[in-house]
Design a protein around this motif. Structure first.
Motif, PDB file in Angstrom:
ATOM      1  N   GLY A  92      67.341  10.760   4.635  1.00 23.61           N
ATOM      2  CA  GLY A  92      65.516  10.849   3.872  1.00 23.61           C
ATOM      3  C   GLY A  92      64.999   9.026   3.670  1.00 23.61           C
ATOM      4  N   VAL A  93      66.559   8.318   3.001  1.00 21.86           N
ATOM      5  CA  VAL A  93      66.395   6.746   2.569  1.00 21.86           C
ATOM      6  C   VAL A  93      67.182   5.985   3.013  1.00 21.86           C
ATOM      7  CG1 VAL A  93      66.433   5.761   0.461  1.00 21.86           C
ATOM      8  CG2 VAL A  93      65.568   7.879  -0.340  1.00 21.86           C
ATOM      9  N   VAL A  94      66.672   4.781   3.426  1.00 17.21           N
ATOM     10  CA  VAL A  94      67.701   3.962   3.861  1.00 17.21           C
ATOM     11  C   VAL A  94      67.657   2.774   3.249  1.00 17.21           C
ATOM     12  CG1 VAL A  94      68.437   2.476   6.241  1.00 17.21           C
ATOM     13  CG2 VAL A  94      67.457   5.706   6.344  1.00 17.21           C
ATOM     14  N   TYR A  95      68.518   2.128   2.881  1.00 18.68           N
ATOM     15  CA  TYR A  95      68.166   0.132   2.485  1.00 18.68           C
ATOM     16  C   TYR A  95      69.706  -0.391   3.633  1.00 18.68           C
ATOM     17  CZ  TYR A  95      68.484  -3.758  -0.251  1.00 18.68           C
ATOM     18  OH  TYR A  95      68.611  -4.803  -1.003  1.00 18.68           O
ATOM     19  N   VAL A  96      69.565  -1.498   3.891  1.00 18.43           N
ATOM     20  CA  VAL A  96      70.579  -2.154   4.175  1.00 18.43           C
ATOM     21  C   VAL A  96      69.674  -3.467   3.475  1.00 18.43           C
ATOM     22  CG1 VAL A  96      71.409  -1.119   6.021  1.00 18.43           C
ATOM     23  CG2 VAL A  96      69.970  -3.454   6.452  1.00 18.43           C
ATOM     24  N   GLU A  97      70.652  -3.917   3.391  1.00 15.56           N
ATOM     25  CA  GLU A  97      70.259  -5.698   1.901  1.00 15.56           C
ATOM     26  C   GLU A  97      70.323  -6.522   3.002  1.00 15.56           C
ATOM     27  OE1 GLU A  97      74.433  -8.106   0.337  1.00 15.56           O
ATOM     28  OE2 GLU A  97      73.948  -6.119  -0.638  1.00 15.56           O
ATOM     29  N   GLU A  98      70.340  -6.872   4.085  1.00 15.63           N
ATOM     30  CA  GLU A  98      69.443  -8.080   5.143  1.00 15.63           C
ATOM     31  C   GLU A  98      68.169  -7.421   5.066  1.00 15.63           C
ATOM     32  OE1 GLU A  98      74.492  -7.880   5.604  1.00 15.63           O
ATOM     33  OE2 GLU A  98      72.664  -6.322   5.141  1.00 15.63           O
ATOM     34  N   ALA A  99      68.660  -6.405   5.659  1.00 13.25           N
ATOM     35  CA  ALA A  99      66.271  -6.842   5.596  1.00 13.25           C
ATOM     36  C   ALA A  99      65.299  -6.022   4.465  1.00 13.25           C
ATOM     37  CB  ALA A  99      66.112  -5.039   6.734  1.00 13.25           C
ATOM     38  N   GLY A 100      66.232  -5.926   3.347  1.00 13.73           N
ATOM     39  CA  GLY A 100      65.430  -6.719   1.940  1.00 13.73           C
ATOM     40  C   GLY A 100      64.365  -5.376   1.596  1.00 13.73           C
ATOM     41  N   GLU A 101      64.400  -3.824   2.192  1.00  9.16           N
ATOM     42  CA  GLU A 101      63.315  -3.345   1.647  1.00  9.16           C
ATOM     43  C   GLU A 101      64.021  -1.752   1.826  1.00  9.16           C
ATOM     44  OE1 GLU A 101      59.438  -1.393   4.682  1.00  9.16           O
ATOM     45  OE2 GLU A 101      61.127  -3.069   5.605  1.00  9.16           O
ATOM     46  N   VAL A 102      63.847  -0.858   0.979  1.00 12.31           N
ATOM     47  CA  VAL A 102      64.430   0.432   0.863  1.00 12.31           C
ATOM     48  C   VAL A 102      63.104   1.742   1.908  1.00 12.31           C
ATOM     49  CG1 VAL A 102      64.367   2.665  -0.563  1.00 12.31           C
ATOM     50  CG2 VAL A 102      64.881  -0.136  -1.217  1.00 12.31           C
ATOM     51  N   VAL A 103      63.518   2.395   3.079  1.00 16.94           N
ATOM     52  CA  VAL A 103      62.811   2.474   4.011  1.00 16.94           C
ATOM     53  C   VAL A 103      62.978   4.063   3.314  1.00 16.94           C
ATOM     54  CG1 VAL A 103      62.661   3.311   6.339  1.00 16.94           C
ATOM     55  CG2 VAL A 103      62.913   1.286   5.576  1.00 16.94           C
TER      56      VAL A 103
END
Length: 229
Positions: A67-78
């Motif tokens: 339900g929540v995805v985050y990778v700091e390289e992308a810089g966006e909480v999905v």
């Protein structure tokens, strides 16, 4: 070459009493020095983020069963899923005289953003009936019932997280123990179910380990050349 890793928390990095086995700390740090490590859990978003922070590894998390995805390289909480529908199920459940099972403070759902967790000592069959009315599903992780969108799972979370890293999900090794890990096992290139895994995870995994809980995870780390001593 050490592959990227997607690893569950409860039942996989823990001991039988649900506490994290401290032996995994340096192993996860060593793995993260070689390849991306994603913490993939059914817990609310702050838990995998906090684990990454205290380990001193990059913030890469799949929370709330995708339900929540985050990778700091992308810089966006999905954010994925339908939290309004999940809470509609919880409200209908409560109107029938049940509570969610966590007490008045409800530390299990307090920071949850895309799904609702219900204690396993509540009637799961009735919860599933109410969830179906709202187009939701109930997943039993062995630690809670999770009311969530059927289109969202750890597998879809891994696809999203891998994309944020510029990787293919088939490059990942996945390790887990529960029904909610089965989907990520079908997406990852190679998957391992620890010996305490439920039947769904065991059936979906490429390998079922002889060792349980954190011992199983440590066995996987050793197989990929990560020192565990």
């Amino acid at each position: 070459m050490t592959p990227p890793l997607a690893v569950d928390i409860d039942g996989t990095l823990t001991r039988q009493d649900k506490s994290i086995d401290p032996r995994v700390f340096d192993v996860l740090r060593a793995w993260a020095d070689e390849a991306p490590v994603i913490i993939a859990t059914g817990k609310a978003f702050p838990y995998p983020v906090g684990l990454c922070e205290f380990l001193g590894i990059p913030l890469r998390a799949i929370a709330e069963n995708g339900g929540v995805v985050y990778v700091e390289e992308a810089g966006e909480v999905v954010y994925n899923g339908d939290p309004d529908a999940a809470w509609a199920v919880a409200e209908a459940f409560e109107q029938e005289g049940y509570d969610l099972g966590w007490g008045p403070a409800d530390m299990v759902n307090r920071w949850r953003e895309t799904e609702v967790a219900v204690s396993l000592d509540r009637p799961g069959d009735r919860l599933r009936e109410l969830a179906a009315r709202e187009g939701q599903e109930v997943v039993d992780t062995g630690y809670a019932y999770h009311v969530k969108s059927p289109s969202v799972n750890k597998g879809t979370g891994l696809v999203s997280a891998a994309d944020g890293l510029g990787l293919d999900p088939e490059e990942f090794v996945a390790v887990g123990d529960s029904e909610n890990d089965a989907e990520v096992f079908t997406v990852a290139g190679e998957s391992f179910a620890v010996a305490n895994a439920d039947e769904h995870a065991r059936a979906a995994a490429d390998h079922v380990l002889d060792a349980s809980f954190a011992d199983g995870f440590l066995a996987v780390a050793e197989s990929f050349g990560i020192a565990t001593q």
